[in-house]
Structure formats: C-alpha cells, structure tokens
Scaffold this motif. Structure first.
Motif, PDB file in Angstrom:
ATOM      1  N   CYS A  23      35.610  27.885  46.454  1.00 43.30           N
ATOM      2  CA  CYS A  23      34.977  28.926  45.643  1.00 43.30           C
ATOM      3  C   CYS A  23      35.612  28.912  44.252  1.00 43.30           C
ATOM      4  O   CYS A  23      36.823  28.709  44.122  1.00 43.30           O
ATOM      5  N   VAL A  24      34.766  29.119  43.252  1.00 42.97           N
ATOM      6  CA  VAL A  24      35.280  29.362  41.907  1.00 42.97           C
ATOM      7  C   VAL A  24      34.829  30.763  41.523  1.00 42.97           C
ATOM      8  O   VAL A  24      33.644  30.997  41.263  1.00 42.97           O
ATOM      9  N   PRO A  25      35.743  31.735  41.537  1.00 43.08           N
ATOM     10  CA  PRO A  25      35.370  33.108  41.184  1.00 43.08           C
ATOM     11  C   PRO A  25      35.024  33.231  39.705  1.00 43.08           C
ATOM     12  O   PRO A  25      35.247  32.305  38.918  1.00 43.08           O
ATOM     13  N   ILE A  26      34.496  34.368  39.335  1.00 36.55           N
ATOM     14  CA  ILE A  26      34.218  34.650  37.921  1.00 36.55           C
ATOM     15  C   ILE A  26      35.554  34.699  37.179  1.00 36.55           C
ATOM     16  O   ILE A  26      36.525  35.278  37.679  1.00 36.55           O
ATOM     17  N   SER A  27      35.581  34.123  35.993  1.00 37.68           N
ATOM     18  CA  SER A  27      36.855  33.774  35.361  1.00 37.68           C
ATOM     19  C   SER A  27      37.769  34.954  35.047  1.00 37.68           C
ATOM     20  O   SER A  27      38.976  34.828  35.133  1.00 37.68           O
ATOM     21  N   ASN A  28      37.265  36.096  34.706  1.00 34.05           N
ATOM     22  CA  ASN A  28      38.157  37.209  34.365  1.00 34.05           C
ATOM     23  C   ASN A  28      38.342  38.182  35.536  1.00 34.05           C
ATOM     24  O   ASN A  28      38.867  39.283  35.344  1.00 34.05           O
ATOM     25  N   HIS A  29      37.933  37.774  36.703  1.00 37.15           N
ATOM     26  CA  HIS A  29      38.125  38.602  37.888  1.00 37.15           C
ATOM     27  C   HIS A  29      39.480  38.325  38.517  1.00 37.15           C
ATOM     28  O   HIS A  29      39.995  37.195  38.451  1.00 37.15           O
ATOM     29  N   LEU A  30      40.039  39.359  39.125  1.00 33.53           N
ATOM     30  CA  LEU A  30      41.386  39.237  39.661  1.00 33.53           C
ATOM     31  C   LEU A  30      41.449  39.459  41.171  1.00 33.53           C
ATOM     32  O   LEU A  30      42.465  39.152  41.794  1.00 33.53           O
ATOM     33  N   TYR A  31      40.394  40.013  41.749  1.00 35.93           N
ATOM     34  CA  TYR A  31      40.344  40.217  43.193  1.00 35.93           C
ATOM     35  C   TYR A  31      39.377  39.199  43.784  1.00 35.93           C
ATOM     36  O   TYR A  31      38.285  38.982  43.254  1.00 35.93           O
ATOM     37  N   PHE A  32      39.780  38.606  44.884  1.00 37.61           N
ATOM     38  CA  PHE A  32      38.948  37.589  45.521  1.00 37.61           C
ATOM     39  C   PHE A  32      38.822  37.902  47.003  1.00 37.61           C
ATOM     40  O   PHE A  32      39.748  38.457  47.610  1.00 37.61           O
ATOM     41  N   TYR A  33      37.659  37.537  47.561  1.00 35.76           N
ATOM     42  CA  TYR A  33      37.362  37.922  48.943  1.00 35.76           C
ATOM     43  C   TYR A  33      36.600  36.810  49.649  1.00 35.76           C
ATOM     44  O   TYR A  33      35.902  36.025  49.020  1.00 35.76           O
ATOM     45  N   TRP A  34      36.735  36.830  50.954  1.00 37.05           N
ATOM     46  CA  TRP A  34      35.858  36.039  51.813  1.00 37.05           C
ATOM     47  C   TRP A  34      35.189  36.978  52.811  1.00 37.05           C
ATOM     48  O   TRP A  34      35.858  37.835  53.410  1.00 37.05           O
ATOM     49  N   ALA A  93      33.557  36.214  47.186  1.00 43.64           N
ATOM     50  CA  ALA A  93      33.228  37.249  46.214  1.00 43.64           C
ATOM     51  C   ALA A  93      34.429  37.495  45.318  1.00 43.64           C
ATOM     52  O   ALA A  93      35.572  37.176  45.683  1.00 43.64           O
ATOM     53  N   SER A  94      34.150  38.058  44.162  1.00 44.49           N
ATOM     54  CA  SER A  94      35.253  38.417  43.273  1.00 44.49           C
ATOM     55  C   SER A  94      34.906  39.714  42.555  1.00 44.49           C
ATOM     56  O   SER A  94      33.742  40.103  42.468  1.00 44.49           O
ATOM     57  N   SER A  95      35.933  40.381  42.066  1.00 44.50           N
ATOM     58  CA  SER A  95      35.707  41.604  41.297  1.00 44.50           C
ATOM     59  C   SER A  95      36.788  41.745  40.243  1.00 44.50           C
ATOM     60  O   SER A  95      37.864  41.156  40.321  1.00 44.50           O
ATOM     61  N   HIS A  96      36.456  42.578  39.270  1.00 44.88           N
ATOM     62  CA  HIS A  96      37.356  42.834  38.164  1.00 44.88           C
ATOM     63  C   HIS A  96      38.472  43.760  38.602  1.00 44.88           C
ATOM     64  O   HIS A  96      38.404  44.376  39.665  1.00 44.88           O
ATOM     65  N   LEU A  97      39.484  43.886  37.796  1.00 44.26           N
ATOM     66  CA  LEU A  97      40.623  44.737  38.108  1.00 44.26           C
ATOM     67  C   LEU A  97      40.204  46.202  38.225  1.00 44.26           C
ATOM     68  O   LEU A  97      40.692  46.927  39.083  1.00 44.26           O
ATOM     69  N   ASP A  98      39.260  46.615  37.382  1.00 45.15           N
ATOM     70  CA  ASP A  98      38.824  48.010  37.375  1.00 45.15           C
ATOM     71  C   ASP A  98      37.868  48.238  38.538  1.00 45.15           C
ATOM     72  O   ASP A  98      36.647  48.192  38.392  1.00 45.15           O
ATOM     73  N   ARG A  99      38.424  48.489  39.703  1.00 44.74           N
ATOM     74  CA  ARG A  99      37.603  48.529  40.910  1.00 44.74           C
ATOM     75  C   ARG A  99      36.665  49.714  40.949  1.00 44.74           C
ATOM     76  O   ARG A  99      35.646  49.686  41.601  1.00 44.74           O
ATOM     77  N   ASP A 100      36.992  50.779  40.254  1.00 46.44           N
ATOM     78  CA  ASP A 100      36.107  51.943  40.299  1.00 46.44           C
ATOM     79  C   ASP A 100      34.805  51.695  39.560  1.00 46.44           C
ATOM     80  O   ASP A 100      33.846  52.417  39.749  1.00 46.44           O
ATOM     81  N   ASN A 101      34.783  50.716  38.721  1.00 45.93           N
ATOM     82  CA  ASN A 101      33.566  50.433  37.953  1.00 45.93           C
ATOM     83  C   ASN A 101      33.091  49.002  38.119  1.00 45.93           C
ATOM     84  O   ASN A 101      32.168  48.577  37.438  1.00 45.93           O
TER      85      ASN A 101
END
Lengths: 115, 113
Positions: A23-34, A93-101
């Motif tokens: 997987c290559v997550p989105i570049s500025n994302h810091l959380y990664f998931y399977w 999957a990936s997500s940004h540091l600001d998890r609330d948004n």
C-alpha cells in the motif's frame, strides 16, 4: 485528488505460503490501517499503525499477520502462512493527523485468493 | 458489544426517486459516524458526522445524525443509475485506536433507468 494505492489488485496463493500486500498511503497522512472484507460480509478492522508502531489490532490480527512501513512511502501487510479462510479483499486506508476532521480514505483493495 | 445495523439491506428504485437509508448504532463513547459508497472496490468517503457536525449535505446527498436516537439517515434525492452501489455506515468510538471503524453490513441500492 490524492489517493491510496494498493498492489497487486489480485493475488492468488497456495495455502501455507507467505504473501505481502502493499500500500502507498496518501503522502501527508500519518495514520495507516488495514481492513478486510470476506465476500458477502462486513468490512472488518485488522490493525492501525502510527508513528512506526501498531496502535491497535483486532482479534483477527493474530501472530500470522504483521505490518511494516519499510520506507517513507510504503505500508505492507504480511500474512506468514496463509489459510483458506484468509481469502478476502484487503483494504489499506490512511488518515490525516487531525482525526476529528479527517476521515479514512481507502485504497481499491487487494483480492487475496488462497487455494 | 459495539454494533452498527443498517436498513434496508437492499433497495430497488427508479431514476428520479428519493431514497432514505438508515443506520443505527450501539457504541460506547461515540466519536463519529461515517458514510461510504462502495461501488466495485474501495469504499469512497461521503460524510463524517460528529457531535459538532450533525448534518451534512453535498449535492443530492445529505445526512443527519440523531445522537438521541443513536442513528443516522442518508438521503439521496433525484436518484440516478450512477448512484447504484452499496452504502456503508461506520462508527468510530473514543478510547480505542484512531480509525478503528465498526462497519454495518451495508445497504445495496439499485437504481433502474
């Protein structure tokens, strides 16, 4: 729009073999998931990864599974000795540091078939 | 045990119809509820609803979170054949890992021309 990319799209392997899903997550994302989705069933959480370590893992994620971020861009899921019941679609999957948004963004998945 | 239940499981409508999809949840320390659209492969993000944002709208799609009833609806107006997909509802709780989403089984929507 940036996206999560996964390779391969389809992997066929024999029972007992090891597989690595990439997987290559989105570049500025810091959380990664399977996540995985067995055919006809719910999408299920496997593992989350942050700051180069596992944050949480589900009961599904037993000793045969491992994750790694070998470099600055890739995130991998290794299944050491595949079983028939590991056949499923595996989503990264990936997500940004600001998890609330920042929602999770999913890749197109790797369909794993264990024969 | 935390769970997410979606209804109906499947729905067939004609182009131009309005549909309402339902999602109810039982989760300790609710954080957010998310709607995704799954066509052939990846779940595609639609909406994220939290205590500070209980109503979202984008074009013909809208969603409302009812924290009192522990539920959410996804509305699609003037449906098109391109809306045919599985719509997934997922809930995230505080206390667990970031991004540990609990998914429902989904609602399969088929829009006939």
């Amino acid at each position: 729009e940036p996206e999560v990319t996964q390779t391969p799209s389809h992997q066929v392997t024999q029972m007992g073999q090891e597989v690595i899903l990439r997987c290559v997550p989105i570049s500025n994302h810091l959380y990664f998931y399977w996540y995985r989705q067995i055919l006809g069933q719910k999408v299920e959480f496997l593992v989350s990864f942050y700051n180069n370590e596992i944050s949480e893992k589900s009961e599904i994620f037993d000793d045969q599974f491992s994750v790694e971020r070998p470099d600055g861009s890739n995130f991998t899921l290794k299944i050491r000795s595949t079983k028939l019941e590991d056949s499923a679609m595996y989503f990264c999957a990936s997500s940004h540091l600001d998890r609330d948004n920042s929602p999770l963004h999913f890749g197109n998945g790797t369909r794993l078939t264990v024969t | 045990e935390d769970k997410v239940v979606q209804s109906p499981l499947s729905l067939v409508v004609h182009e131009g119809d309005t549909v309402t999809l339902n999602c109810s949840y039982e989760v300790t320390n609710f954080r957010s509820l998310l709607w995704y659209k799954q066509e052939k492969k990846a779940p595609t993000f639609l909406f994220m609803l939290t205590s500070s944002g209980i109503e979202k709208k984008s074009g013909r799609l809208s969603s409302i979170l009812d924290k009192k009833e522990l539920s959410s609806i996804l509305n699609i107006t003037a449906t098109q054949t391109g809306d045919s997909a599985i719509y997934l509802c997922a809930v995230e709780a505080y206390g667990g890992s970031q991004g540990n989403l609990i998914f429902g089984k989904g609602t399969k929507l088929s829009v006939k021309p």
